[in-house]
Design a protein around this motif. Structure first.
Motif, short mmCIF file in Angstrom:
data_model
loop_
_atom_site.label_atom_id
_atom_site.label_comp_id
_atom_site.label_asym_id
_atom_site.label_seq_id
_atom_site.Cartn_x
_atom_site.Cartn_y
_atom_site.Cartn_z
N GLN A 1 42.51 35.34 47.45
CA GLN A 1 41.13 36.16 47.54
C GLN A 1 41.60 36.21 49.31
N ILE B 1 42.32 39.69 50.27
CA ILE B 1 40.74 40.74 49.77
C ILE B 1 40.67 41.58 51.69
N THR B 2 40.93 42.52 51.61
CA THR B 2 39.88 43.37 52.50
C THR B 2 39.40 44.92 52.20
N ASP C 1 28.24 45.80 40.92
CA ASP C 1 28.76 44.99 42.68
C ASP C 1 29.78 43.57 41.33
N THR D 1 36.63 46.75 50.84
CA THR D 1 35.38 47.08 49.85
C THR D 1 35.87 45.82 48.89
N ARG D 2 34.27 44.64 49.22
CA ARG D 2 34.83 43.81 49.00
C ARG D 2 34.67 43.49 46.57
N ASP D 3 34.33 44.27 46.12
CA ASP D 3 34.55 44.17 44.80
C ASP D 3 35.53 45.15 43.82
N TYR E 1 36.86 41.70 40.15
CA TYR E 1 37.13 43.54 41.20
C TYR E 1 36.84 44.63 40.26
N THR F 1 31.63 41.64 42.51
CA THR F 1 31.89 40.25 43.34
C THR F 1 30.24 38.90 42.52
#
Length: 352
Positions: free
Chosen positions: A306, A309-310, A246, A312-314, A253, A248
């Motif tokens: 930032q 971003i919506t 991940d 899937t966070r990474d 990303y 994040t």
């Protein structure tokens, strides 16, 4: 954008060019009633043409374009089903030898006003290149939106359309551009009838053709904005870390093929694309990446706010993942790009 008159004239001139270089006759027509065109919301075309050859008639759906680039042709091909009848044909003012080869590679028929042509349908095959560019063609138009800063603004609009009505200062902050960039970009979009502005205190705006704006962004992103994101290549000792990581915690990303895998579960990534907000030293050290100009890991600077971003966070915004995949002619990448478009982009594009 309504270019109906220009498109009809362009198509008629291209059909005359086809007759001049091949002797084939063709005309704008209606769809043969025996053909069933399963058109969906992703498919765009202007009209149909009928070409007479070898004592037969061949029909094509036609998409006229006043300007073309490799990335645009790839998008058009990817969104039109390969087995769709009639097949799609692109008409443009002029197709260079390089673009002609690209069209043949991705199996996208074309005509231009110089008489260059690629036609393939059942037993029909025509390939004409090398015809000189007509001297009366107008130079390609340069738009303020197609600069690196302009593309940042378009990206913000496409990811979050309500930003169109935001104050200029908020727009500049979100798009990460100078305040003076916003006004000319808005004016450009208004002039080309891509957005509408109404009211004055404060003015309200809405997208008139979100699909055209998306197509434009994806077309110009690879050559105009992407090279300014400091792309650099690396290689890892193994690839196992990627699927389990991940990003994040590294303020980074996944883009490209890995983003497609996360969003659609359709593609097994070969090239790993990572967008980072800060110096990636920690990420490089933890996974023992080494610099390699031919490496299968690419890192670029993240260029968006930032708040865009919506989901899937990474993973990068779906529009960017779609654009990354469209920079290749790999069939699996293009299929994955179409899935991202259908599942994550088209449902969120506003209609006029």
């Amino acid at each position: 954008m309504d270019h109906t008159g220009q498109h009809v004239q362009l198509i008629e001139t291209a059909l005359e060019g086809l007759r001049r270089t091949t002797g084939l006759t063709a005309n704008i027509t209606r769809l043969d009633p025996h053909m069933v065109l399963h058109q969906d919301q992703n498919q765009r075309f202007d009209t149909f043409i009928e070409i007479q050859a070898q004592h037969r008639k061949y029909q094509f759906a036609v998409e006229a374009r006043l300007g073309v680039r490799t990335e645009l042709l790839t998008q058009i091909r990817a969104l039109w089903p390969h087995n769709q009848q009639p097949p799609l044909l692109v008409v443009a003012p002029y197709i260079t030898n390089y673009l002609a080869e690209k069209c043949r590679e991705i199996q996208l028929p074309f005509l231009d006003t110089a008489g260059n042509a690629y036609l393939a349908d059942h037993d029909l095959f025509i390939y004409v290149t090398g015809q000189k560019k007509p001297p009366n063609l107008a130079p390609a138009q340069t738009n303020r939106t197609n600069t690196a800063a302009g593309l940042r603004v378009l990206f913000a609009f496409l990811c979050r359309p309500p930003l169109l009505t935001a104050p200029y200062r908020e727009l500049a902050t979100t798009a990460r551009v100078a305040l003076g960039t916003i006004g000319p970009v808005i004016k450009d979009l208004e002039t080309r009838k891509l957005i509408a502005t109404f009211g004055t205190t404060p003015p309200k705006r809405r997208l008139l053709d979100a699909k055209a704006l998306l197509q434009e962004w994806v077309t110009f992103y690879p050559a105009t904005l992407r090279p300014k994101l400091q792309p650099r290549r690396f290689r890892a000792q193994n690839r196992e870390w990627a699927q389990q990581t991940d990003l994040t915690r590294f303020d980074a990303y996944w883009g490209g093929e890995m983003a497609a895998d996360r969003l659609t579960h359709y593609l097994k990534p070969e090239m790993l694309t990572i967008y980072t907000r800060h110096n990636p030293t920690k990420l490089i050290a933890e996974f023992r990446l080494r610099a390699d100009v031919n490496g299968d890991i690419e890192m670029l600077d993240a260029f968006w706010d930032q708040n865009l971003i919506t989901g899937t966070r990474d993973v990068v915004p779906p529009i960017l993942a779609y654009a990354d995949l469209m920079t290749t002619t790999n069939a699996r990448n293009l299929e994955a790009a179409k899935l991202i478009y259908e599942q994550h982009i088209a449902p969120n594009l506003p209609t006029a």
